[in-house]
Design an enzyme around this catalytic site. Sequence first.
Site, PDB file in Angstrom:
ATOM      1  N   HIS A 131       0.733  -1.099   0.192  1.00 41.87           N
ATOM      2  CA  HIS A 131       0.144   0.097   0.004  1.00 41.87           C
ATOM      3  C   HIS A 131       0.945   1.244   0.155  1.00 41.87           C
ATOM      4  O   HIS A 131       0.610   2.233  -0.769  1.00 41.87           O
ATOM      5  CB  HIS A 131      -0.955  -0.041   1.215  1.00 41.87           C
ATOM      6  CG  HIS A 131      -1.792   1.240   1.316  1.00 41.87           C
ATOM      7  ND1 HIS A 131      -2.667   1.592   0.261  1.00 41.87           N
ATOM      8  CD2 HIS A 131      -1.896   2.247   2.164  1.00 41.87           C
ATOM      9  CE1 HIS A 131      -3.431   2.642   0.626  1.00 41.87           C
ATOM     10  NE2 HIS A 131      -2.749   3.149   1.714  1.00 41.87           N
ATOM     11  N   LYS A 192      -9.816  11.425  -3.477  1.00 43.65           N
ATOM     12  CA  LYS A 192     -10.376  10.690  -2.841  1.00 43.65           C
ATOM     13  C   LYS A 192     -10.658  11.051  -1.485  1.00 43.65           C
ATOM     14  O   LYS A 192      -9.507  11.426  -0.721  1.00 43.65           O
ATOM     15  CB  LYS A 192     -10.104   9.233  -2.857  1.00 43.65           C
ATOM     16  CG  LYS A 192     -10.884   8.298  -2.180  1.00 43.65           C
ATOM     17  CD  LYS A 192     -10.483   6.755  -2.477  1.00 43.65           C
ATOM     18  CE  LYS A 192      -9.657   6.312  -1.118  1.00 43.65           C
ATOM     19  NZ  LYS A 192      -9.284   5.220  -1.090  1.00 43.65           N
ATOM     20  N   ARG A 194     -12.087   9.575   2.533  1.00 46.72           N
ATOM     21  CA  ARG A 194     -12.551   8.500   3.261  1.00 46.72           C
ATOM     22  C   ARG A 194     -12.597   9.068   4.793  1.00 46.72           C
ATOM     23  O   ARG A 194     -11.878   9.438   5.338  1.00 46.72           O
ATOM     24  CB  ARG A 194     -11.558   7.144   3.183  1.00 46.72           C
ATOM     25  CG  ARG A 194     -12.601   5.961   3.786  1.00 46.72           C
ATOM     26  CD  ARG A 194     -11.682   4.903   4.100  1.00 46.72           C
ATOM     27  NE  ARG A 194     -11.035   4.137   2.873  1.00 46.72           N
ATOM     28  CZ  ARG A 194     -11.906   3.112   2.440  1.00 46.72           C
ATOM     29  NH1 ARG A 194     -12.987   2.694   2.692  1.00 46.72           N
ATOM     30  NH2 ARG A 194     -11.419   2.475   1.229  1.00 46.72           N
ATOM     31  N   SER A 223     -10.769  -4.041  -1.615  1.00 45.11           N
ATOM     32  CA  SER A 223     -11.548  -4.689  -0.375  1.00 45.11           C
ATOM     33  C   SER A 223     -12.900  -4.812  -0.313  1.00 45.11           C
ATOM     34  O   SER A 223     -13.665  -5.685  -0.961  1.00 45.11           O
ATOM     35  CB  SER A 223     -11.048  -3.982   0.938  1.00 45.11           C
ATOM     36  OG  SER A 223     -11.476  -4.786   2.021  1.00 45.11           O
ATOM     37  N   THR A 224     -13.518  -3.552  -0.060  1.00 41.32           N
ATOM     38  CA  THR A 224     -15.112  -3.428  -0.036  1.00 41.32           C
ATOM     39  C   THR A 224     -15.515  -3.146  -1.505  1.00 41.32           C
ATOM     40  O   THR A 224     -16.735  -3.415  -1.833  1.00 41.32           O
ATOM     41  CB  THR A 224     -15.642  -2.638   0.951  1.00 41.32           C
ATOM     42  OG1 THR A 224     -14.981  -1.189   0.418  1.00 41.32           O
ATOM     43  CG2 THR A 224     -15.346  -3.107   2.358  1.00 41.32           C
ATOM     44  N   GLY A 225     -14.327  -2.817  -2.372  1.00 39.01           N
ATOM     45  CA  GLY A 225     -15.077  -2.267  -3.521  1.00 39.01           C
ATOM     46  C   GLY A 225     -15.219  -0.939  -3.718  1.00 39.01           C
ATOM     47  O   GLY A 225     -15.583  -0.631  -4.680  1.00 39.01           O
ATOM     48  N   GLY A 226     -15.654  -0.256  -2.504  1.00 39.49           N
ATOM     49  CA  GLY A 226     -15.905   1.069  -2.467  1.00 39.49           C
ATOM     50  C   GLY A 226     -15.336   2.224  -3.181  1.00 39.49           C
ATOM     51  O   GLY A 226     -15.895   2.818  -4.154  1.00 39.49           O
TER      52      GLY A 226
END
Length: 304
Positions: A131, A192, A194, A223-226
């Site tokens: 990451h 972005k 969050r 991960s969640t696709g968000g």
Amino acid sequence: MNTYLVVGSNYISQSEILASKLSAKVLDIHRKIFPDGELYVRIKEPEKIRGKVVIVANTLYPRQNDSLVETLLLIDAVRHNNPSKIILLIPYIAYSRQDKIFLPGEPISAEVVLKTLSHIGGDCLITIDIHSPKSLNSFNGIAENILVSDILVEKALRYVEKPIILAPDKGAIGRAKYAAEKHGLEYDYLVKQRDRITGEITMIPREITVENRDVIIVDDIISTGGTIVTAAKLMLKQGARRVVLATSHGLFIGNALEKIKASGIVKLLIANTLGTKPNDPLIEVVDVTHRIADAITKLIGKSG
Ligand code: R5P
């Protein structure tokens, strides 16, 4: 035989391909779970690794906590048998997203994992698209982050024409730039945000024109696709012709895959970095073992 592979549970299915590319041998491991849930591992022919280069290979998804403990136990078992060098191959490093203190009172989990891996006995580390590459400074030894966005984009080019490569946030710009420059394409990023408490994502478009253009969105993790779904929808709303996603690590938590399928994207490419393999016609799993083998070969050559 001069190189041996000691493989954790999540990497077993990929280990023989890597071993053949490296002309290495995979050692048999006896593993079991004690009645109380604790893990047990034993290298069956430990005498073979004395004075040899040993690659301890595992990837930390799924079952992140067990996989981490299993990896640490394997490293320690190897270390007690006097190899000349221990190279860790961990394509996906769990906890890498907690790479700083976002809210007071938090740990820096990435630092904990990397410090522990080197403290137990890893001399060198190879990972794929961590990451935040800066986290690797916590590993006490040579640590190499392999980018594979160029390989994913090369495959993605079969579905789009003259695309622009986009990162869904500024932090991901490195992997977008790397792939774009390799293929002579334009690149940019979205802004972005969050919410650290609710996890809700908002995205602000920059001054990029995607109208009637094809777009490849590159990222490290689904991960969640968000993140990726928000980016894809935004690009389509702004008039993009086709959107393809290229992501190194596809975890697909909860209903991530359903959300991605509903987003209107044409194709999703992921690398084979995890112990899971999704089976869906929208997804193409791209083998990056050759790049890992090249990196290990160079590392062995460099360090003798
Ligand atoms: C975040 O900065 C990462 O690069 C990924 O974009 C993110 O972790 C993906 O998570 P999710 O799929 O839950 O949005």
